[in-house]
Design a protein around this motif. Structure first.
Motif, PDB file in Angstrom:
ATOM      1  N   TYR A 140       2.047  64.050  13.885  1.00 23.86           N
ATOM      2  CA  TYR A 140       1.291  64.872  12.939  1.00 23.86           C
ATOM      3  C   TYR A 140       2.183  65.297  11.774  1.00 23.86           C
ATOM      4  O   TYR A 140       3.384  65.550  11.957  1.00 23.86           O
ATOM      5  CB  TYR A 140       0.762  66.142  13.618  1.00 23.86           C
ATOM      6  N   TYR A 141       1.563  65.374  10.593  1.00 25.43           N
ATOM      7  CA  TYR A 141       2.269  65.895   9.417  1.00 25.43           C
ATOM      8  C   TYR A 141       1.832  67.338   9.190  1.00 25.43           C
ATOM      9  O   TYR A 141       0.648  67.675   9.299  1.00 25.43           O
ATOM     10  CB  TYR A 141       1.932  65.054   8.183  1.00 25.43           C
ATOM     11  N   ASP A 142       2.798  68.190   8.894  1.00 26.70           N
ATOM     12  CA  ASP A 142       2.559  69.624   8.700  1.00 26.70           C
ATOM     13  C   ASP A 142       2.486  69.935   7.208  1.00 26.70           C
ATOM     14  O   ASP A 142       3.491  69.836   6.498  1.00 26.70           O
ATOM     15  CB  ASP A 142       3.699  70.416   9.375  1.00 26.70           C
ATOM     16  N   PHE A 143       1.297  70.290   6.717  1.00 26.42           N
ATOM     17  CA  PHE A 143       1.129  70.624   5.296  1.00 26.42           C
ATOM     18  C   PHE A 143       1.675  72.022   4.968  1.00 26.42           C
ATOM     19  O   PHE A 143       1.966  72.319   3.811  1.00 26.42           O
ATOM     20  CB  PHE A 143      -0.348  70.559   4.901  1.00 26.42           C
ATOM     21  N   HIS A 144       1.811  72.873   5.983  1.00 26.48           N
ATOM     22  CA  HIS A 144       2.223  74.256   5.733  1.00 26.48           C
ATOM     23  C   HIS A 144       3.336  74.682   6.696  1.00 26.48           C
ATOM     24  O   HIS A 144       3.137  75.548   7.567  1.00 26.48           O
ATOM     25  CB  HIS A 144       1.023  75.191   5.868  1.00 26.48           C
ATOM     26  N   PRO A 145       4.534  74.095   6.552  1.00 24.79           N
ATOM     27  CA  PRO A 145       5.632  74.464   7.449  1.00 24.79           C
ATOM     28  C   PRO A 145       6.059  75.917   7.295  1.00 24.79           C
ATOM     29  O   PRO A 145       6.688  76.480   8.190  1.00 24.79           O
ATOM     30  CB  PRO A 145       6.758  73.504   7.040  1.00 24.79           C
ATOM     31  N   GLU A 146       5.685  76.524   6.168  1.00 20.07           N
ATOM     32  CA  GLU A 146       6.063  77.922   5.932  1.00 20.07           C
ATOM     33  C   GLU A 146       5.405  78.867   6.929  1.00 20.07           C
ATOM     34  O   GLU A 146       5.829  80.027   7.071  1.00 20.07           O
ATOM     35  CB  GLU A 146       5.705  78.335   4.493  1.00 20.07           C
ATOM     36  N   LEU A 147       4.374  78.376   7.644  1.00 22.89           N
ATOM     37  CA  LEU A 147       3.708  79.218   8.642  1.00 22.89           C
ATOM     38  C   LEU A 147       4.518  79.334   9.933  1.00 22.89           C
ATOM     39  O   LEU A 147       4.154  80.106  10.830  1.00 22.89           O
ATOM     40  CB  LEU A 147       2.307  78.660   8.956  1.00 22.89           C
ATOM     41  N   GLY A 148       5.589  78.548  10.026  1.00 21.72           N
ATOM     42  CA  GLY A 148       6.485  78.685  11.172  1.00 21.72           C
ATOM     43  C   GLY A 148       6.086  77.857  12.371  1.00 21.72           C
ATOM     44  O   GLY A 148       5.032  77.215  12.394  1.00 21.72           O
ATOM     45  N   ASP A 149       6.952  77.861  13.394  1.00 17.26           N
ATOM     46  CA  ASP A 149       6.764  77.033  14.578  1.00 17.26           C
ATOM     47  C   ASP A 149       6.114  77.764  15.743  1.00 17.26           C
ATOM     48  O   ASP A 149       5.907  77.176  16.812  1.00 17.26           O
ATOM     49  CB  ASP A 149       8.117  76.472  15.044  1.00 17.26           C
ATOM     50  N   GLU A 150       5.803  79.029  15.571  1.00 12.95           N
ATOM     51  CA  GLU A 150       5.182  79.763  16.664  1.00 12.95           C
ATOM     52  C   GLU A 150       3.679  79.473  16.706  1.00 12.95           C
ATOM     53  O   GLU A 150       3.020  79.407  15.676  1.00 12.95           O
ATOM     54  CB  GLU A 150       5.406  81.269  16.489  1.00 12.95           C
ATOM     55  N   ASN A 151       3.181  79.307  17.913  1.00 16.31           N
ATOM     56  CA  ASN A 151       1.740  79.088  18.130  1.00 16.31           C
ATOM     57  C   ASN A 151       1.207  77.897  17.336  1.00 16.31           C
ATOM     58  O   ASN A 151       0.185  77.982  16.637  1.00 16.31           O
ATOM     59  CB  ASN A 151       0.951  80.347  17.765  1.00 16.31           C
ATOM     60  N   ILE A 152       1.916  76.761  17.408  1.00 16.71           N
ATOM     61  CA  ILE A 152       1.466  75.548  16.734  1.00 16.71           C
ATOM     62  C   ILE A 152       0.128  75.099  17.327  1.00 16.71           C
ATOM     63  O   ILE A 152      -0.008  74.960  18.534  1.00 16.71           O
ATOM     64  CB  ILE A 152       2.515  74.426  16.878  1.00 16.71           C
ATOM     65  N   ASP A 153      -0.861  74.896  16.462  1.00 16.86           N
ATOM     66  CA  ASP A 153      -2.193  74.478  16.888  1.00 16.86           C
ATOM     67  C   ASP A 153      -2.536  73.178  16.159  1.00 16.86           C
ATOM     68  O   ASP A 153      -2.905  73.177  14.987  1.00 16.86           O
ATOM     69  CB  ASP A 153      -3.223  75.553  16.565  1.00 16.86           C
ATOM     70  N   LEU A 154      -2.427  72.047  16.864  1.00 18.65           N
ATOM     71  CA  LEU A 154      -2.667  70.750  16.237  1.00 18.65           C
ATOM     72  C   LEU A 154      -4.140  70.509  15.938  1.00 18.65           C
ATOM     73  O   LEU A 154      -4.489  69.530  15.275  1.00 18.65           O
ATOM     74  CB  LEU A 154      -2.123  69.630  17.130  1.00 18.65           C
ATOM     75  N   GLU A 155      -5.012  71.390  16.423  1.00 20.10           N
ATOM     76  CA  GLU A 155      -6.437  71.293  16.097  1.00 20.10           C
ATOM     77  C   GLU A 155      -6.746  71.878  14.722  1.00 20.10           C
ATOM     78  O   GLU A 155      -7.857  71.742  14.213  1.00 20.10           O
ATOM     79  CB  GLU A 155      -7.272  72.034  17.155  1.00 20.10           C
ATOM     80  N   ASP A 156      -5.756  72.521  14.112  1.00 18.79           N
ATOM     81  CA  ASP A 156      -5.929  73.142  12.797  1.00 18.79           C
ATOM     82  C   ASP A 156      -5.840  72.053  11.723  1.00 18.79           C
ATOM     83  O   ASP A 156      -4.759  71.695  11.261  1.00 18.79           O
ATOM     84  CB  ASP A 156      -4.849  74.210  12.583  1.00 18.79           C
ATOM     85  N   ASP A 157      -7.017  71.511  11.313  1.00 22.95           N
ATOM     86  CA  ASP A 157      -7.047  70.418  10.335  1.00 22.95           C
ATOM     87  C   ASP A 157      -6.533  70.836   8.965  1.00 22.95           C
ATOM     88  O   ASP A 157      -6.135  69.990   8.164  1.00 22.95           O
ATOM     89  CB  ASP A 157      -8.487  69.895  10.182  1.00 22.95           C
ATOM     90  N   SER A 158      -6.575  72.126   8.660  1.00 15.83           N
ATOM     91  CA  SER A 158      -6.104  72.574   7.354  1.00 15.83           C
ATOM     92  C   SER A 158      -4.579  72.542   7.268  1.00 15.83           C
ATOM     93  O   SER A 158      -4.021  72.515   6.181  1.00 15.83           O
ATOM     94  CB  SER A 158      -6.603  73.995   7.077  1.00 15.83           C
ATOM     95  N   ARG A 159      -3.921  72.537   8.438  1.00 18.07           N
ATOM     96  CA  ARG A 159      -2.452  72.516   8.444  1.00 18.07           C
ATOM     97  C   ARG A 159      -1.885  71.166   8.873  1.00 18.07           C
ATOM     98  O   ARG A 159      -0.914  70.692   8.294  1.00 18.07           O
ATOM     99  CB  ARG A 159      -1.914  73.620   9.358  1.00 18.07           C
ATOM    100  N   PHE A 160      -2.475  70.554   9.909  1.00 14.70           N
ATOM    101  CA  PHE A 160      -1.905  69.336  10.479  1.00 14.70           C
ATOM    102  C   PHE A 160      -2.844  68.139  10.303  1.00 14.70           C
ATOM    103  O   PHE A 160      -4.063  68.280  10.363  1.00 14.70           O
ATOM    104  CB  PHE A 160      -1.624  69.518  11.975  1.00 14.70           C
ATOM    105  N   ILE A 161      -2.248  66.975  10.103  1.00  9.40           N
ATOM    106  CA  ILE A 161      -3.012  65.734  10.072  1.00  9.40           C
ATOM    107  C   ILE A 161      -2.316  64.716  10.966  1.00  9.40           C
ATOM    108  O   ILE A 161      -1.106  64.487  10.841  1.00  9.40           O
ATOM    109  CB  ILE A 161      -3.159  65.184   8.626  1.00  9.40           C
ATOM    110  N   GLU A 162      -3.061  64.148  11.901  1.00 10.35           N
ATOM    111  CA  GLU A 162      -2.511  63.091  12.753  1.00 10.35           C
ATOM    112  C   GLU A 162      -2.545  61.781  11.970  1.00 10.35           C
ATOM    113  O   GLU A 162      -3.604  61.376  11.488  1.00 10.35           O
ATOM    114  CB  GLU A 162      -3.354  62.951  14.026  1.00 10.35           C
ATOM    115  N   PHE A 163      -1.391  61.143  11.818  1.00 10.56           N
ATOM    116  CA  PHE A 163      -1.362  59.922  11.031  1.00 10.56           C
ATOM    117  C   PHE A 163      -0.893  58.699  11.813  1.00 10.56           C
ATOM    118  O   PHE A 163      -1.000  57.578  11.331  1.00 10.56           O
ATOM    119  CB  PHE A 163      -0.494  60.099   9.774  1.00 10.56           C
TER     120      PHE A 163
END
Length: 874
Positions: free
Chosen positions: A175-198
Motif C-alpha cells: 500500500y502507498y500512504d498518501f498522508h504519512p504525516e498522520l503517523g504510524d499509530e492505528n494504521i487502517d488500510l481500509e482508509d481509502d483516503s489515506r492508503f491505496i493498494e497497488f
C-alpha cells in the motif's frame, strides 16, 4: 532513484523491462474474450494462465510477465464515484510456475517499487495473511520493514482461492500512504483516503479438498498484479486514477464536446465525465476484440456500457451523438500498445454510432413516458414521482434516476428516492435468486420454466417445434401480432445458436396463418433463444410451428467454419506448430481467425497457407464426426476451439490427415464442398496476436465480383489495361503530391500579399505596435506565416490574426521579446482567446497557434484580444 512523474506508457514498459531482465519472457495481453469458458470476459491478469495454475496444461515457461487488459463490471455503479473503480483496467503481473516463491517475489516487488518507481520506503505499508508468519518474517527481516507497518489481515482480504476446492494460498499486498504525516499509530488500510493498494502478491502454495483441508502443493506458484492506473495516480501525483494521462484526455474530449471545463465542474458533472472516460475506453477495446452489442452475454455488457456513456453524456448537456468522437481519443491513447484499436477504428465507431442512435430513441420514449407520469392526477396531487414509476423508467427504458430528478425539479416535482432504492434492491434480490433465468431482453432477465432446447440442426434443416416461451418488449406475453420484435424459446430446433465463433442461423418459423422471420439465435444454459419479427399473423404461446433455417446461409457458414479449421491446420503446419487460436468469427459472408504468433507472416507464407488450404479442399477429404470422452479426444490430438466449454463427452470434427478439432459447430461433409478459399488480409491486432480475414465458398465469388467491378470501372475511366492500374495510380499520387506543394506555396504567397495590406492598420500603444485582424479564407499554416512576417516588419510589436470557416476557427499570435518583457506570453494569451470560440491552444512565448469550433465568436474574440493587448502594453 527518487520518485518521478512517468507517463502511463513508461510505467508499463518499466514494469515489463524490470521482469524481462530477470528472465521473465514478456507475453502479449490476451483478448478480453477469454478462452476460459467459465467467465464472459478477461477479469484478471492471471486468467490466461489459469489452466497452468490448475495443472490442466503444462507450463511453457518457468516464469513470465504481462500487461493484461481486463474488464470487470461487478462494481459498475462505483465507477466515477470513487478514485479507483474502473470497468477497463490494465493489470501488470509477474508469474512463477513452480519456479521462485515468496523470498524472490517479495524482493522483486520491493526493488521495483522503491528503486525503479522511486517510491519512498517510509510511505509503504504491507499486509500479509494473519497466519503467514513466513511472509511476515521476510518483509521484516529481509526487506527491513518495521513490524508495525506490516499488517496481518483475514482470509477475506488476504487469501486467494480459485474456487471452493483446488489451488489456493495467502496474499501479501503493498500500500502507498498518501498522508504519512498522520503517523504510524492505528494504521487502517481500509482508509481509502489515506492508503491505496497497488501491488498484490499471491502465494499459491496449498490445495484445498472438499472437506476444506489444506495440503502443500508440490509446485508452488506466484501470481501478482499491479494496477497500472493506480501506479499512474501515485507517480503522476493526481487525486484519482481518472486524472492520469491514461484516461483524462478522453474526459477532456467529452468535456470539450459538452462545452464545459472539468476543473470548474461540480462533483455530479465530474462523475459523469469519469464514467464516460472509463466506459469509452472499455467499449473501444471490447469491440476491437470482436465483441458486438447484443441482448445476451458479453454483447449485453458492451450494450450496457455504451448506454451508460450516452446517458451520462445527456446528463452533462450533450444532446446529439458524440461517442465515436470520444472514441477517437481513446484509440489514439492506446494504439501504440494495442494496434488493433486503430485497425478496427471503423468497426468501433460504427458500432458506437449504431448503438447510440438506438438508445437515443429509447431515451426519447422514456421522456414521453415521464411526461405521462408527471401528468397523472396522483403525481400532481402528491407533487412527487413514485419510486415504482422512477424505477420503471430506469429498468425498462434505461432512464437514469438523475435525469428523472432533474426533469421533475424543472416541473416543480420531487422523486421518491427511497422508494426507488427499495425497488432497486428488490430487483437485485430477484436477480440473485433467479441466477438460472435467461436474459432475453436488454434490460433484465425473464424466468422461464424450460429445462433446455433439443438441437436437431446437425442432421435436420427443418422440424416441427412448439413455442415454449414468448417475450416482447421485455415481458413474457401470450401472443404477438404482426410487426412485433420477439424472442422465442422452442422445445426443439434446427437453428444453430451462436457459439464457438459461429453466428446463429437465420430462417423462418411458420404456421397456417403466421410467419416469423428469425434473424439471430443465442444460447444460454442450453436454452436456444430465437430473435425475430412477426411478419404475418399472430404468434401464440404453445403454438406448434415449422422451424426452417435458411439453407443457403447455413451452407455458407459451414464452408467458412470448416475453412477456419483448415486455416489453423495450415498455419501450424507451414508457419509455426505452436500457433494457437486467440479468437474467431464464422459468418455467412466471411471468416476471421485470430492466433498467437510473435511475428507477422511474410507475403510468401500467406500465399503458401492459402495454397495449402485450397489443396486440401481439392483433395476432397471427407469429414468424420464422432462423440468421445474428452480425455480420449485429447489423446488423439484434437485441438480445442476458442471459448468453448467442454463436457466429459465431446464432439470431434475430423478431416483425417488434415485437421481434428473439438467443435460444436456445423461443417461440410467433405472439404470439396467449400469450393475455394481466399485470404483477404493478415495483420497484427495486439502484441503477439495476428488476425487473418478470409472468405470461402460462394463468398469468394462475391468478393471477386466486387473487385472486378472496381477494376473494370477504373480501367474504363483511365482507358488502360488492368495490369497498368498500379503504375497509373502511382503517377496520380505523385502528381497530386506536387500539386499540393504548389497549392500550399500559393496559399502562403497569397497570405503574405494579404498581410502586407494590413500593415497600415497597426496601432501604436506607447513604444509598441499592435495589429489585430481577421484574414478570411486563410488556413492555419498560412496564417502563421503571415503573423511572423507582420511581427518582423512592425518590430516591437504584437500581432494576432484569426480566420474562420464553417465549424472551424484558426488563431495565431506573434509577440516580440519586448512584448514578452511586459508579461505577455503568446501561448497563454492565444489560448484564452481561443476559449471564446469554443477551443484552445498554446505554444511558445513569442509564437503560438490555437483553434476553435465557433466562427460566429471570432470577431468578438479578436476585439477582446485587441483590448487585452492595449491594456497590457500601456
Amino acid at each position: 532513484m527518487s520518485a518521478k512523474q512517468l507517463t502511463g506508457n513508461e510505467i508499463r514498459q518499466k514494469f515489463l523491462d524490470f521482469y524481462a531482465q530477470r528472465e521473465h519472457p514478456i507475453l502479449p495481453s490476451a483478448s478480453l474474450v477469454p478462452e476460459d469458458p467459465t467467465v464472459l470476459l478477461t477479469i484478471a491478469g492471471m486468467l490466461p494462465f489459469k489452466p497452468i495454475f490448475l495443472g490442466q496444461e503444462p507450463r511453457k515457461y518457468p516464469r513470465a510477465t504481462t500487461s493484461q487488459k481486463c474488464i470487470r463490471t461487478n462494481d459498475i455503479e462505483n465507477v466515477g464515484r470513487t478514485a479507483r473503480h474502473h470497468t477497463f483496467f490494465e493489470m501488470l503481473g509477474n508469474f512463477s510456475f513452480g519456479d521462485y516463491f515468496k523470498p524472490e517475489a517479495i524482493a522483486f516487488a520491493w526493488e521495483l517499487s522503491t528503486k525503479i518507481f522511486g517510491l519512498p520506503p517510509e510511505r509503504l505499508v504491507v499486509s500479509v495473511f494473519r497466519e503467514d508468519d513466513e511472509a511476515f518474517a521476510i518483509w521484516r527481516d529481509k526487506i527491513g520493514i518495521p513490524a508495525h507497518r506490516i499488517q496481518r489481515m483475514g482470509e477475506e482480504d488476504n487469501f486467494w482461492a480459485s474456487g471452493p476446492t483446488g489451488p489456493c494460498g495467502p496474499c501479501s499486498e503493498i500500500y502507498y500512504d498518501f498522508h504519512p504525516e498522520l503517523g504510524d499509530e492505528n494504521i487502517d488500510l481500509e482508509d481509502d483516503s489515506r492508503f491505496i493498494e497497488f501491488y498484490n502478491l499471491v502465494f499459491m502454495q496449498y490445495n484445498r479438498d472438499v472437506e476444506g483441508n489444506l495440503t502443500p502443493l508440490k509446485n508452488r506458484n506466484i501470481d501478482t498484479g499491479m494496477g497500472l492506473e493506480r501506479m499512474a495516480q501515485i507517480l503522476q501525483k493526481v487525486p484519482n486514477n481518472y486524472e492520469t494521462d491514461l484516461i483524462f484526455p478522453i474526459i477532456k474530449t467529452a468535456a470539450d464536446i459538452a462545452g464545459i471545463d472539468y476543473s470548474k465542474s461540480d462533483d455530479k458533472t465530474k462523475i459523469s465525465l469519469k464514467v464516460i472516460g472509463d466506459h469509452v475506453r472499455a467499449v473501444a477495446h471490447l469491440i476491437a476484440d470482436g465483441v458486438t452489442a447484443s441482448n445476451v452475454g458479453r454483447g449485453y455488457i458492451l450494450r450496457r456500457l455504451i448506454r451508460r456513456v450516452v446517458r451520462h453524456g445527456r446528463l452533462i448537456g450533450i444532446s446529439g451523438e458524440f461517442t465515436s468522437k470520444v472514441a477517437e481519443t481513446a484509440i489514439a491513447l492506446s494504439e501504440n500498445v494495442y494496434p488493433n484499436l486503430r485497425e478496427r477504428e471503423t468497426a468501433i465507431k460504427a458500432e458506437l454510432e449504431r448503438e447510440e442512435s438506438r438508445f437515443l430513441e429509447t431515451l426519447e420514449r422514456g421522456e414521453k413516458l415521464l411526461a405521462e407520469i408527471m401528468a397523472k392526477p396522483e403525481t400532481q396531487k402528491s407533487k412527487q414521482i413514485s419510486g415504482e414509476d422512477a424505477f420503471k423508467l430506469y429498468d425498462t427504458y434505461g432512464f437514469p434516476l438523475e435525469l428523472t430528478q432533474e426533469i421533475a425539479e424543472e416541473n416543480g416535482l420531487t422523486v421518491d428516492v427511497d422508494g426507488f432504492e427499495s425497488e432497486m434492491e428488490q430487483a437485485r434480490i430477484l436477480s440473485q435468486l433467479a441466477h438460472e433465468t435467461i436474459d432475453l431482453t436488454a434490460e433484465g432477465g425473464v424466468k422461464l420454466d424450460v429445462d433446455q432446447t433439443e438441437f436437431l440442426g446437425y442432421t435436420d434443416l427443418t422440424s416441427p417445434a412448439q413455442i415454449m416461451a414468448l417475450v416482447a418488449d421485455g415481458e413474457q406475453v401470450e401472443s404477438a401480432e404482426t410487426g412485433t420484435q420477439v424472442q422465442i424459446v422452442l422445445d426443439q430446433t434446427p437453428f444453430y445458436a451462436e457459439s464457438g465463433g459461429q453466428i446463429g442461423d437465420r430462417g423462418f418459423l411458420s404456421g397456417d396463418t403466421v410467419v416469423v422471420r428469425i434473424e439471430d439465435v443465442q444460447k444460454q444454459n442450453n436454452i436456444f433463444v430465437h430473435f425475430g419479427r412477426v411478419e404475418r399473423g399472430i404468434l401464440q404461446l404453445g403454438m406448434t410451428v415449422n422451424a426452417q433455417i435458411d439453407a443457403a446461409c447455413r451452407r455458407r457458414a459451414q464452408a467458412n467454419h470448416t475453412a477456419t479449421h483448415l486455416l489453423q491446420a495450415a498455419l501450424r503446419s507451414l508457419v509455426d506448430s505452436s500457433i494457437s487460436q486467440a479468437g474467431s468469427l464464422v459468418s455467412f459472408d466471411r471468416l476471421r481467425f485470430d492466433f498467437n504468433c510473435p511475428r507477422g507472416l511474410k507475403p510468401e507464407e500467406v500465399e503458401q497457407v492459402e495454397a495449402q488450404v485450397n489443396s486440401w479442399i481439392a483433395e476432397a477429404h471427407p469429414a468424420t464426426v464422432a462423440e468421445m470422452p474428452l480425455e480420449v479426444a485429447k489423446e488423439k490430438g484434437a485441438v480445442a476451439m476458442f471459448g468453448e466449454k467442454y463436457a466429459d463427452v465431446v464432439r470431434v470434427v475430423d478431416y483425417p490427415g488434415v485437421s481434428m478439432e473439438l467443435c460444436g459447430g456445423t461443417h461440410v461433409s467433405n472439404t470439396a464442398e467449400i469450393g475455394v478459399f481466399k485470404i483477404i488480409s493478415e495483420a497484427g491486432i495486439s502484441s503477439g496476436v495476428r488476425r487473418i480475414e478470409a472468405v470461402a465458398g460462394l463468398a469468394v465469388l462475391d468478393y471477386l465480383n466486387v473487385r472486378d467491378a472496381v477494376v473494370k470501372e477504373l480501367t474504363d475511366r483511365f482507358k488502360i489495361k488492368p495490369e497498368e492500374l498500379s503504375e497509373r495510380v502511382s503517377n496520380l499520387q505523385q502528381e497530386l503530391k506536387e500539386s499540393q506543394k504548389q497549392l500550399e506555396a500559393l496559399k502562403g504567397e497569397l497570405a503574405v500579399a494579404k498581410s502586407d495590406q494590413l500593415l497600415g492598420d497597426a496601432e501604436t500603444v506607447g513604444e509598441f505596435q499592435i495589429l489585430v485582424a481577421e484574414m478570411p479564407g486563410v488556413d492555419a499554416e498560412a496564417l502563421k506565416t503571415a503573423a511572423e512576417r507582420l511581427q518582423q516588419k512592425l518590430g516591437e510589436s504584437s500581432v494576432v490574426l484569426g480566420s474562420g470557416t464553417e465549424g472551424k476557427v484558426s488563431l495565431v499570435a506573434a509577440f516580440s521579446k519586448s512584448v514578452n518583457g511586459k508579461g505577455l506570453q503568446a501561448g497563454k494569451f492565444i489560448g484564452g482567446i481561443a476559449k471564446m470560440c469554443g477551443g484552445g491552444g498554446g505554444g511558445r512565448p513569442n509564437l503560438a497557434q490555437a483553434g476553435g469550433r465557433d466562427p460566429s465568436k471570432l470577431k468578438e474574440a479578436l476585439e477582446s484580444a485587441r483590448e487585452q493587448l492595449v491594456d497590457g502594453l500601456k
